[in-house]
Write an enzyme that holds these catalytic residues in place. Structure first.
Site, PDB file in Angstrom:
ATOM      1  N   VAL A 115       9.884  23.041  60.313  1.00 40.46           N
ATOM      2  CA  VAL A 115      10.049  22.195  61.497  1.00 40.46           C
ATOM      3  C   VAL A 115       8.999  21.083  61.501  1.00 40.46           C
ATOM      4  O   VAL A 115       9.305  19.912  61.773  1.00 40.46           O
ATOM      5  CB  VAL A 115       9.970  23.051  62.782  1.00 40.46           C
ATOM      6  CG1 VAL A 115       9.942  22.154  64.016  1.00 40.46           C
ATOM      7  CG2 VAL A 115      11.148  24.013  62.863  1.00 40.46           C
ATOM      8  N   CYS A 116       7.760  21.447  61.179  1.00 36.49           N
ATOM      9  CA  CYS A 116       6.678  20.457  61.186  1.00 36.49           C
ATOM     10  C   CYS A 116       6.898  19.374  60.127  1.00 36.49           C
ATOM     11  O   CYS A 116       6.499  18.219  60.322  1.00 36.49           O
ATOM     12  CB  CYS A 116       5.327  21.137  60.972  1.00 36.49           C
ATOM     13  SG  CYS A 116       4.884  22.276  62.298  1.00 36.49           S
ATOM     14  N   THR A 117       7.525  19.745  59.017  1.00 35.18           N
ATOM     15  CA  THR A 117       7.826  18.759  57.974  1.00 35.18           C
ATOM     16  C   THR A 117       8.692  17.634  58.546  1.00 35.18           C
ATOM     17  O   THR A 117       8.441  16.448  58.306  1.00 35.18           O
ATOM     18  CB  THR A 117       8.532  19.434  56.789  1.00 35.18           C
ATOM     19  OG1 THR A 117       7.649  20.415  56.217  1.00 35.18           O
ATOM     20  CG2 THR A 117       8.924  18.429  55.714  1.00 35.18           C
TER      21      THR A 117
END
Length: 220
Positions: A45-47
């Site tokens: 998700v952070c990517t």
């Protein structure tokens, strides 16, 4: 655990980032700031979030806002992750990423408890799942907004831009913004402004729905 609230001074710190060592307050200068944190590098998700923030960074720059990311992994890992972000999202982070390997910043900002230790080593994304907060900080170094998200939900950074537009409008004019407001919509004259004062500011008049609810076109 620190319990930072809106209006509190954002804690200052020195940290190693992908763009060199910074002192946070000095780095902010007279700008607004967005500090957004991540539980671990190479998380899915952070990517997507880091790539999107790079894509819309010009929108923040137009508003005199500096953005800075944070992960509790080392800066060397951030550099490797940046390649993956560019490959999958089309944009490489174009803002500094803090390597918070001693968990200092995460603890200062109340995202990890004081007893979390002083090393990233051996910690998993689940251990760090509370390191998922967005802070908006004003030029006065005060916290203007904080929103925490679960690991499974990607953040809506268009909403962060919307809130910054609202807060900057409020800082310049004595108005508030109603539900679901976007730039250009009508705004609300704050109750602290008397009708006499409002007449000077808004000679074209306003719509009074209730004595405490006075609607006026957004000031230019």
């Amino acid at each position: 655990m620190s319990n930072l609230r809106i209006g509190d001074t954002a804690p200052d710190f020195e940290a190693v980032t992908t763009q060199g060592t910074i002192n946070f307050h000095e780095w902010l200068g007279d700008s607004w700031g967005v500090l957004f944190s991540h539980p671990k590098d190479f998380t899915p998700v952070c990517t997507t979030e880091l790539g999107y923030m790079a894509r819309i960074n010009p929108e923040f720059q137009k508003r005199n806002v500096k953005i800075i990311g944070l992960s509790v992994d080392p800066v060397d890992n951030h550099a490797k992750w940046a390649d993956d972000i560019e490959e999958t999202q089309g944009f490489m982070p174009n803002y500094p990423m803090i390597g918070d390997t001693d968990l200092n910043v995460a603890k200062l900002y109340g995202m990890l408890p004081a007893g979390a230790g002083d090393s990233f080593d051996g910690r998993t994304a689940v251990d760090n799942q509370t390191v998922r907060t967005v802070f908006v900080i004003g030029p006065d170094k005060k916290i203007k907004l904080s929103i925490s998200y679960p690991m499974s939900t990607g953040r809506n950074f268009n909403e962060i831009l919307r809130v910054i537009d609202s807060m900057q409008l409020t800082a310049k004019h004595k108005v508030a913004t109603p539900v679901n407001w976007v730039d250009g919509d009508d705004v609300i004259i704050v109750p602290a402004v008397s009708n006499e004062e409002a007449e000077k500011q808004y000679p074209g008049g306003w719509k009074t729905l209730k004595p405490y609810l006075r609607v006026v076109p957004q000031p230019k």
